[in-house]
Design an enzyme around this catalytic site. Structure first.
Site, short mmCIF file in Angstrom:
data_model
loop_
_atom_site.label_atom_id
_atom_site.label_comp_id
_atom_site.label_asym_id
_atom_site.label_seq_id
_atom_site.Cartn_x
_atom_site.Cartn_y
_atom_site.Cartn_z
CD GLN A 1 -2.66 -1.36 2.41
OE1 GLN A 1 -2.67 -0.29 3.24
NE2 GLN A 1 -3.44 -2.31 2.52
CB CYS A 2 4.15 1.73 -0.60
SG CYS A 2 5.58 2.76 -0.63
N GLY A 3 3.17 4.34 -2.19
CA GLY A 3 3.23 4.90 -3.45
C GLY A 3 4.21 4.27 -4.45
#
Length: 161
Positions: free
Chosen positions: A35-37
């Site tokens: 769930q990271c950029g």
């Protein structure tokens, strides 16, 4: 420890392996998060793996929840997410800490061997990458912003060494 082959790690299926299983291969060790950029880098990592696995590249993904709680899932959820969304086929390991008192011994070693910007030891974010030569020695550390595509040349060089 003399090189990365001296470490034992737990695959996400619970199997403990020795990194010496990869002796003679070029490794790209990456702390990952779902769930990271930077999560779309999974696609680029898989492309790099597909392109060079027959020549001896192995990418090792180590999920980590230390940065913004961006990897909250369990091992099965992480594997499913990576497979369904990015077609990941490279090995994924159990979730690890990369900094702090519970940091993985492998990551302690990697941070000692290749410092970050301004010679910092700490991992700053998800998708920090360590390129390991066929001899098990750390060749280079890449920041999270460094895309898998942009390290293609370094991978080629390591494979031809």
């Amino acid at each position: 420890m003399e090189n990365v082959y001296d470490f034992r790690c737990m695959l996400n299926n619970g199997e403990e392996i020795t990194l010496s299983d990869y002796e003679g291969k070029v490794l790209l060790i990456v702390n990952t998060a779902s769930q990271c950029g930077f999560t779309p880098q999974y696609k680029g990592l898989e492309e790099l793996y597909e392109k060079y696995k027959e020549q001896g590249l192995v990418i090792l993904g180590f999920p980590c929840n230390q940065f913004g709680q961006q990897e909250p899932g369990d091992d099965a959820q992480i594997e499913q997410f990576c497979s369904v969304n990015f077609g990941v086929t490279f090995p994924l390991f159990r979730k690890v800490d990369v900094n702090g008192p519970d940091a993985s011994p492998l990551y302690e070693y990697l941070k000692d061997q290749a410092r970050g910007v301004m010679r910092t030891r700490a991992i700053k974010w998800n998708f920090t990458k360590f390129l390991i030569g066929k001899d098990g020695q750390v060749l280079k550390r890449f920041s999270p912003r460094t895309t898998p595509k942009s390290i293609d040349g370094a991978v080629q060089e390591a494979l031809s060494a």
